[in-house]
Design an enzyme around this catalytic site. Structure first.
Site, PDB file in Angstrom:
ATOM      1  N   ASP A 208       0.882  -1.092   0.068  1.00  0.00           N
ATOM      2  CA  ASP A 208      -0.086   0.173   0.163  1.00  0.00           C
ATOM      3  C   ASP A 208       0.944   1.257   0.006  1.00  0.00           C
ATOM      4  O   ASP A 208       1.993   1.216   0.739  1.00  0.00           O
ATOM      5  CB  ASP A 208      -0.840  -0.088   1.267  1.00  0.00           C
ATOM      6  N   LEU A 213       5.351   5.346   1.727  1.00  0.00           N
ATOM      7  CA  LEU A 213       5.879   4.373   2.807  1.00  0.00           C
ATOM      8  C   LEU A 213       7.723   4.812   2.823  1.00  0.00           C
ATOM      9  O   LEU A 213       8.095   4.797   3.723  1.00  0.00           O
ATOM     10  CB  LEU A 213       5.827   2.934   2.259  1.00  0.00           C
ATOM     11  N   GLU A 249       1.660  -0.570  -5.237  1.00  0.00           N
ATOM     12  CA  GLU A 249       0.441   0.497  -5.410  1.00  0.00           C
ATOM     13  C   GLU A 249       1.144   1.826  -5.223  1.00  0.00           C
ATOM     14  O   GLU A 249       1.574   2.400  -4.368  1.00  0.00           O
ATOM     15  CB  GLU A 249      -0.622   0.659  -4.428  1.00  0.00           C
TER      16      GLU A 249
HETATM   17  C1  NOJ Z   1      -4.643   2.656  -0.782  1.00  0.00           C
HETATM   18  C2  NOJ Z   1      -5.481   2.023  -0.608  1.00  0.00           C
HETATM   19  O1  NOJ Z   1      -6.020   1.233  -1.972  1.00  0.00           O
HETATM   20  C3  NOJ Z   1      -6.918   2.828  -0.205  1.00  0.00           C
HETATM   21  O2  NOJ Z   1      -8.009   2.182  -0.239  1.00  0.00           O
HETATM   22  C4  NOJ Z   1      -6.429   3.326   1.190  1.00  0.00           C
HETATM   23  O3  NOJ Z   1      -7.631   4.144   1.609  1.00  0.00           O
HETATM   24  C5  NOJ Z   1      -5.233   4.066   1.332  1.00  0.00           C
HETATM   25  N1  NOJ Z   1      -3.988   3.500   0.362  1.00  0.00           N
HETATM   26  C6  NOJ Z   1      -4.758   4.118   2.644  1.00  0.00           C
HETATM   27  O4  NOJ Z   1      -4.343   2.863   3.252  1.00  0.00           O
END
Ligand code: NOJ
Length: 552
Positions: A208, A213, A249
């Site tokens: 994530d 990060l 991501e």
């Molecule tokens: C990305 C996730 O896909 C999303 O759903 C989330 O709200 C944020 N990161 C925070 O963790």
């Protein structure tokens, strides 16, 4: 891209995988409490195997107050009691393993929930061993209301904690305090979390918020990204399990992606392809494929063992933030004309089927592209049956309604009176009409169409592994891609426009006596000059293999 030798194809399993993303909470409830659970998911793994899925991505199922769909974790080493126990989790992993299906899980470590015992301890005393795990400031930093990820909903990134009497930093909602990921103890703990889930059998992690990060955080600190942190995580990961992967991501411009992959492929193996995703929707909305072609070219470069993951919709808004204002307005006009369909000034909070007016031709076009763009495809749960959305739910919840299994009450998702989110029951997308049971028995259904396409996609590793080029064809709005690998070639054509198109393929572009249509009895023979003429209907698509190379 330099080709790797054939024998490693099985080692690099993720390159030709079919990934399916789901939220346990919304999949199947077996104990009647209205919330999906691990036994329910375990039961439905056979369905996923039948569909041709090879890897399941589980969204957070950890203990959590659940104020951000589980992305606010309060214990990294457990299972939310509503979903089951660690024991039930192992049952689930075992069944997945028996089916030959891999599992990746979400790694959400740029922040925790404010309920996490670490934060609870940190806020109570400056002497807490966890105090420095978070990011504090005694005074309100100048940029306290800058850098919000959820503009319009989130008001600040620094919030005064009444218990600590200090401000803490949170990139996301205020109940998600950021961890100081540059603190050595936090880094060690992140590796421990990775090690824990690897030991329980996962094949990797969807990481994530990677840009956040790895950046330095603090009041008055100019953020710097430490990409080598990714190298360290990757090394540890593969010490523990050699074939495990990290999928990032990271919604970043294409020219930054090599920093995430690493010049030598020493960092992350996979990244979600946000640049292509946004331009793909622009092309679907307008028929103008030029920005998509540019995004494909811009994301071409990657280390040989690295891979892009393509997707259509996800559990978040369709983020169009990197289109030009004019482009974004055209996508809004086509797919989200009313304000309530839009979110955070940059995105769309609808599911795929409603965006495409439930038009089967356009749905097939979109999925055919998903399966044939360079990379590994990722499906969002429910999209295989054309699930709808519920705009009465707040923010991104609109596209996170329960799976619809049957025409039974609550779509067979649950026997409870009240479910975690209401099951869709409107006249078009309601469970009475849109459900797995009915589609399974209809050979023409979207579900069965999908299953056949996935089967064929798995037989076309040149899409994930091969070299590709875009052919300059004489038909506006038609994307023609040629893949080649190890003596096998594939030609895929997609007509983004509502008009029929005729495509002429010159022998200088490709040499094939016969193009074998992989999806229908509709082959193309070259004329005497070696030229192919292919007629495409509105929103049509064709997958061809070159005859000389076809095995069947
Ligand atoms: C990305 C996730 O896909 C999303 O759903 C989330 O709200 C944020 N990161 C925070 O963790």
């Amino acid at each position: 891209m330099k080709e790797l030798d054939a024998p490693v194809m099985d080692d690099l399993w993720y390159k030709n995988a079919i990934i399916y993303c789901l939220d346990v909470e919304k999949y199947l409830d077996t104990d009647g409490d209205g919330v999906g659970d691990l036994p329910g998911l375990t039961e439905r793994l056979d369905y996923l195997a039948g569909l041709g899925v090879t890897c399941v991505w589980l969204q957070p199922f950890y203990p959590s107050p659940n104020r951000d769909n589980g992305y606010d974790v309060s214990d990294y080493y457990g299972v939310h009691p509503k979903h089951g126990t660690l024991g039930v989790y192992v049952d689930f992993m075992n069944h997945a393993q028996q089916l030959g299906m891999r599992v990746i899980v979400d790694l959400v470590v740029s922040h925790t929930s404010d309920r996490h015992p670490w934060f609870q301890s940190a806020r109570r005393s400056p002497d807490s061993p966890y105090r420095d795990w978070y990011v504090w400031s005694k005074t309100r930093p100048k940029n306290w209301n800058k850098g919000m990820v959820f503009p319009g909903v989130q008001k600040e990134t620094w919030t005064l904690d009444p218990v600590a009497g200090e401000y803490y930093f949170h990139r996301f909602y205020r109940f998600q305090p950021d961890l100081d990921t540059h603190h050595p103890a936090v880094r060690r703990e992140i590796l421990r979390i990775i090690g824990f889930w690897l030991q329980l059998g996962v094949s990797g992690f969807r990481m994530d918020a990677v840009p956040f990060l790895i950046e330095t955080k603090g009041a008055g600190v100019t953020p710097v990204k430490d990409f080598e942190m990714l190298h360290g995580m990757r090394t540890f990961l593969q010490w523990r399990r050699r074939d495990a992967i990290l999928l990032a991501e990271a919604n970043v411009p294409p020219d930054e992606s090599m920093k995430y992959f690493g010049e030598l492929g020493e960092r992350l193996q996979m990244m979600l392809n946000f640049p292509v995703n946004q331009r793909l929707f622009y092309a679907l909305a307008t028929g103008d494929i030029k920005p998509l072609v540019r995004a494909l070219e811009a994301t071409r470069e990657r280390p040989p063992a690295a891979q892009w993951v393509n997707f259509l919709r996800s559990h978040d808004e369709l983020d169009l933030g990197r289109l030009t204002d004019a482009q974004r307005q055209r996508v809004f006009a086509a797919f989200a004309p009313s304000k309530e369909m839009q979110l955070y000034d940059r995105g769309i909070r609808r599911r795929l089927a409603p965006m495409l007016d439930n038009d089967r031709r356009r749905l097939e076009l979109a999925f055919s592209l998903l399966f044939t763009l360079p990379g590994t495809p990722m499906l969002q749960y429910g999209d295989e049956i054309g699930l709808g959305d519920d705009l009465s739910l707040p923010e991104r919840e609109s596209a996170r309604t329960p799976m619809q299994w049957s025409p039974d009450p609550n779509g067979g998702f649950s026997t409870a009176k009240k479910t975690v989110r209401p099951v869709i029951s409107d006249p078009i997308y309601g469970y009475q009409r849109v459900n797995v049971d009915m589609q399974r028995r209809d050979p023409e259904s979207l579900l069965n169409w999908m299953e056949r396409k996935i089967r064929m996609r798995r037989e076309c590793p040149e899409i994930s592994w091969g070299n590709w080029r875009i052919l300059d064809v004489d038909a506006p709005g038609v994307l023609a891609m040629h893949y080649h690998r190890a003596g096998r070639s594939l030609l895929v054509l997609h007509n983004f426009t509502p008009k029929p198109r005729v495509v002429h393929l010159r022998p200088s572009d490709l040499r094939a006596r016969r193009l074998v249509d992989l999806l229908a009895l509709n082959d193309s023979e070259a004329d005497e000059a070696g030229r192919h003429t292919v007629r495409l209907q509105a929103y049509d698509y064709r997958w061809f293999r070159f005859r000389e190379e076809a095995r069947s």
